[in-house]
Scaffold this motif. Sequence first.
Motif, PDB file in Angstrom:
ATOM      1  N   GLU A   1      -8.811  -6.735  -8.608  1.00  0.00           N
ATOM      2  CA  GLU A   1      -8.367  -7.099  -6.981  1.00  0.00           C
ATOM      3  C   GLU A   1      -7.230  -8.179  -6.820  1.00  0.00           C
ATOM      4  OE1 GLU A   1     -10.254  -6.515  -4.027  1.00  0.00           O
ATOM      5  OE2 GLU A   1     -10.680  -4.343  -6.140  1.00  0.00           O
ATOM      6  N   ALA A   2      -7.045  -8.485  -7.686  1.00  0.00           N
ATOM      7  CA  ALA A   2      -5.421 -10.226  -7.890  1.00  0.00           C
ATOM      8  C   ALA A   2      -4.693  -9.251  -8.043  1.00  0.00           C
ATOM      9  CB  ALA A   2      -6.384 -10.747  -9.007  1.00  0.00           C
ATOM     10  N   PHE A   3      -4.291  -7.757  -8.111  1.00  0.00           N
ATOM     11  CA  PHE A   3      -3.101  -6.893  -8.310  1.00  0.00           C
ATOM     12  C   PHE A   3      -3.495  -6.620  -6.727  1.00  0.00           C
ATOM     13  CE2 PHE A   3      -3.248  -7.111 -12.758  1.00  0.00           C
ATOM     14  CZ  PHE A   3      -2.039  -6.457 -13.234  1.00  0.00           C
ATOM     15  N   LYS A   4      -4.117  -6.053  -6.011  1.00  0.00           N
ATOM     16  CA  LYS A   4      -3.747  -5.639  -4.948  1.00  0.00           C
ATOM     17  C   LYS A   4      -3.565  -7.305  -3.869  1.00  0.00           C
ATOM     18  CE  LYS A   4      -8.276  -2.852  -4.876  1.00  0.00           C
ATOM     19  NZ  LYS A   4      -9.345  -1.928  -4.382  1.00  0.00           N
ATOM     20  N   ASP A   5      -4.396  -8.415  -4.087  1.00  0.00           N
ATOM     21  CA  ASP A   5      -3.727  -9.635  -3.445  1.00  0.00           C
ATOM     22  C   ASP A   5      -2.487  -9.871  -3.503  1.00  0.00           C
ATOM     23  OD1 ASP A   5      -6.769  -9.118  -2.125  1.00  0.00           O
ATOM     24  OD2 ASP A   5      -7.208 -10.954  -3.785  1.00  0.00           O
ATOM     25  N   ILE A   6      -1.888  -9.735  -4.950  1.00  0.00           N
ATOM     26  CA  ILE A   6      -0.243  -9.812  -5.380  1.00  0.00           C
ATOM     27  C   ILE A   6       0.903  -8.712  -4.904  1.00  0.00           C
ATOM     28  CG2 ILE A   6       0.972  -9.789  -7.530  1.00  0.00           C
ATOM     29  CD1 ILE A   6      -0.607 -10.854  -9.435  1.00  0.00           C
ATOM     30  N   SER A   7       0.293  -7.469  -4.416  1.00  0.00           N
ATOM     31  CA  SER A   7       1.008  -7.073  -3.807  1.00  0.00           C
ATOM     32  C   SER A   7       1.178  -7.500  -1.946  1.00  0.00           C
ATOM     33  CB  SER A   7       0.516  -4.799  -4.395  1.00  0.00           C
ATOM     34  OG  SER A   7      -0.607  -5.177  -3.370  1.00  0.00           O
TER      35      SER A   7
ATOM     36  N   ALA B   1       1.201  -9.987  -1.195  1.00  0.00           N
ATOM     37  CA  ALA B   1       1.672 -11.600  -1.372  1.00  0.00           C
ATOM     38  C   ALA B   1       3.380 -11.185  -1.984  1.00  0.00           C
ATOM     39  CB  ALA B   1       1.162 -12.035  -2.325  1.00  0.00           C
ATOM     40  N   ILE B   2       3.565 -10.294  -2.147  1.00  0.00           N
ATOM     41  CA  ILE B   2       4.474  -9.860  -2.735  1.00  0.00           C
ATOM     42  C   ILE B   2       6.147  -9.152  -1.327  1.00  0.00           C
ATOM     43  CG2 ILE B   2       6.421  -8.276  -4.243  1.00  0.00           C
ATOM     44  CD1 ILE B   2       4.845  -8.600  -6.137  1.00  0.00           C
ATOM     45  N   LEU B   3       4.558  -8.831  -0.525  1.00  0.00           N
ATOM     46  CA  LEU B   3       5.464  -8.054   0.768  1.00  0.00           C
ATOM     47  C   LEU B   3       5.740  -8.635   2.050  1.00  0.00           C
ATOM     48  CD1 LEU B   3       2.947  -5.194   0.965  1.00  0.00           C
ATOM     49  CD2 LEU B   3       5.304  -4.578   0.435  1.00  0.00           C
ATOM     50  N   GLU B   4       4.655  -9.854   1.307  1.00  0.00           N
ATOM     51  CA  GLU B   4       5.276 -11.188   1.952  1.00  0.00           C
ATOM     52  C   GLU B   4       6.011 -12.302   1.689  1.00  0.00           C
ATOM     53  OE1 GLU B   4       1.601 -12.921   3.263  1.00  0.00           O
ATOM     54  OE2 GLU B   4      -0.134 -11.251   4.387  1.00  0.00           O
ATOM     55  N   ASN B   5       6.723 -12.121   0.697  1.00  0.00           N
ATOM     56  CA  ASN B   5       7.605 -12.404  -0.166  1.00  0.00           C
ATOM     57  C   ASN B   5       8.544 -12.108  -0.179  1.00  0.00           C
ATOM     58  OD1 ASN B   5       6.584 -15.851   0.108  1.00  0.00           O
ATOM     59  ND2 ASN B   5       4.674 -14.409   0.087  1.00  0.00           N
ATOM     60  N   THR B   6       9.096 -11.415   0.200  1.00  0.00           N
ATOM     61  CA  THR B   6      10.337 -10.618  -0.568  1.00  0.00           C
ATOM     62  C   THR B   6      11.241 -11.035  -0.407  1.00  0.00           C
ATOM     63  OG1 THR B   6      11.288  -9.364   2.111  1.00  0.00           O
ATOM     64  CG2 THR B   6       9.627  -8.591   0.237  1.00  0.00           C
TER      65      THR B   6
ATOM     66  N   ALA C   1       5.104  -0.199 -10.502  1.00  0.00           N
ATOM     67  CA  ALA C   1       5.083   0.583  -8.960  1.00  0.00           C
ATOM     68  C   ALA C   1       7.005  -0.243  -8.899  1.00  0.00           C
ATOM     69  CB  ALA C   1       4.450  -0.332  -8.194  1.00  0.00           C
ATOM     70  N   PHE C   2       7.401   0.944  -7.721  1.00  0.00           N
ATOM     71  CA  PHE C   2       8.106   1.282  -6.730  1.00  0.00           C
ATOM     72  C   PHE C   2       8.759   0.431  -5.248  1.00  0.00           C
ATOM     73  CE2 PHE C   2      11.336   3.450  -4.391  1.00  0.00           C
ATOM     74  CZ  PHE C   2      12.383   3.717  -4.635  1.00  0.00           C
ATOM     75  N   PHE C   3       9.235  -0.120  -5.731  1.00  0.00           N
ATOM     76  CA  PHE C   3       9.657  -1.155  -3.982  1.00  0.00           C
ATOM     77  C   PHE C   3      10.432  -0.554  -3.274  1.00  0.00           C
ATOM     78  CE2 PHE C   3      11.815  -4.790  -1.683  1.00  0.00           C
ATOM     79  CZ  PHE C   3      10.033  -5.383  -0.777  1.00  0.00           C
ATOM     80  N   ASN C   4      10.347   0.042  -2.338  1.00  0.00           N
ATOM     81  CA  ASN C   4      10.803   0.568  -1.374  1.00  0.00           C
ATOM     82  C   ASN C   4      11.423  -0.075   0.222  1.00  0.00           C
ATOM     83  OD1 ASN C   4       8.869   0.558   0.992  1.00  0.00           O
ATOM     84  ND2 ASN C   4       8.694   2.694   0.578  1.00  0.00           N
ATOM     85  N   GLY C   5      11.114  -1.585   0.022  1.00  0.00           N
ATOM     86  CA  GLY C   5      11.662  -2.340   0.782  1.00  0.00           C
ATOM     87  C   GLY C   5      10.446  -2.534   2.155  1.00  0.00           C
ATOM     88  N   GLU C   6       9.991  -1.737   2.295  1.00  0.00           N
ATOM     89  CA  GLU C   6       8.331  -2.041   2.869  1.00  0.00           C
ATOM     90  C   GLU C   6       7.183  -1.643   2.169  1.00  0.00           C
ATOM     91  OE1 GLU C   6       9.269   1.011   6.021  1.00  0.00           O
ATOM     92  OE2 GLU C   6      10.941  -0.301   6.790  1.00  0.00           O
TER      93      GLU C   6
ATOM     94  N   LEU D   1       4.613  -1.867  -1.321  1.00  0.00           N
ATOM     95  CA  LEU D   1       4.511  -2.053  -2.696  1.00  0.00           C
ATOM     96  C   LEU D   1       2.852  -1.925  -3.099  1.00  0.00           C
ATOM     97  CD1 LEU D   1       5.071  -3.182  -5.359  1.00  0.00           C
ATOM     98  CD2 LEU D   1       4.617  -5.232  -4.657  1.00  0.00           C
ATOM     99  N   ARG D   2       2.661  -0.868  -4.182  1.00  0.00           N
ATOM    100  CA  ARG D   2       1.125  -1.131  -4.656  1.00  0.00           C
ATOM    101  C   ARG D   2       0.763  -0.462  -6.102  1.00  0.00           C
ATOM    102  NH1 ARG D   2       1.243   2.229   0.449  1.00  0.00           N
ATOM    103  NH2 ARG D   2      -0.183   1.546   1.477  1.00  0.00           N
ATOM    104  N   PHE D   3       0.485  -0.998  -6.741  1.00  0.00           N
ATOM    105  CA  PHE D   3      -0.147  -0.803  -8.251  1.00  0.00           C
ATOM    106  C   PHE D   3      -1.184  -0.058  -8.374  1.00  0.00           C
ATOM    107  CE2 PHE D   3       2.064  -5.007  -7.934  1.00  0.00           C
ATOM    108  CZ  PHE D   3       3.235  -5.673  -8.276  1.00  0.00           C
TER     109      PHE D   3
END
Length: 341
Positions: free
Chosen positions: A130-136, A138-143, A215-220, A222-224
Amino acid sequence: MSNYIIYKNENAIYYECGYSCDNAIYLKLDKEAFFITDGRYTIDAKDGVKGAKVVTASNLIEELAKYLKKNKVKKISIDPHEWDIASYKALKDIVPTRFKKKPHFSHLKRIIKSQSEIELLSEAVNIGREAFKDISLAILENTHCNEMELNFLAESILRDYGKRDISFEPILAIGKNAAKPHATPTNTPLNSGDLILLDAGVKYKRYCSDRTRTAFFNGENLRFNYKQKFENKAIKKAYDSVLKAHDKAIKKARSGMKASEIDKIARDIIDKAGFGKYFVHSTGHGVGLDIHEMPYISSKSETIIEDGMVFTIEPGIYIEGEFGIRIEDMVVMENSKAKML
């Protein structure tokens, strides 16, 4: 004298009596046991220690020597990996006791997990997932953050902002920094098209979890998870090879195998894909109170896999200056097969 032993490692002591601290010695003399610590921990120890007498002393080595002399202990077992040279010499110089070296004694004792331990490990894994989901999210909110800042963010989430402990400092690596299996964070900014490797775990009632996703980050987005769409063909080929090695090692693992045979299942797939020399570590390791325990799933390990063992499967490919990929999950051997936790 087989049940005469001295423990110094925190987790080894905790396993014996349900409590430990950073300055303690646990002395087991057959049916008697003594938890020796200093005055900072006396109250906690009396509340937490089970099945042992709490002894307070300013010098733990001297107090241990007193008990060895008082009980006329001629021979006792120790794990040499738990002792520093100075402490061992200090004890050896003041008692006639002979010390029998039993390396990794506690790890060997703990290699088969009880059902209650498996439940604790499973809960640690669930919290980590669940933490991994929250981290993904949070990253999208802090790119706008760089790698170092994202590491701090990930650790804050894993710790639930102080509510729980982590298994180890998380590894969050971007792009070519992921080619270092235990990467140190840099000030590299996060950009669209980047690869992100996240290796992290949390503790639940002292039991650890360990998980890695790439994971691949495409700018929009991100899923682990396992399904990734890397644009770079070399990265895609490497990722698919690691995922196949991960899946097949879990599917083919059986009780009765040598640990080296499981390592070979994963390694052969990566070899055939042409990345063999870039798989630079073992396929896995046991997890429990310590983040690294027996069994070690390596090419040299002669350990026979048994039901009740819990370990990681974590193949990887690391190409210096380009990228790194690792996929890791914890499994428990159950009914002779590997079951994902």
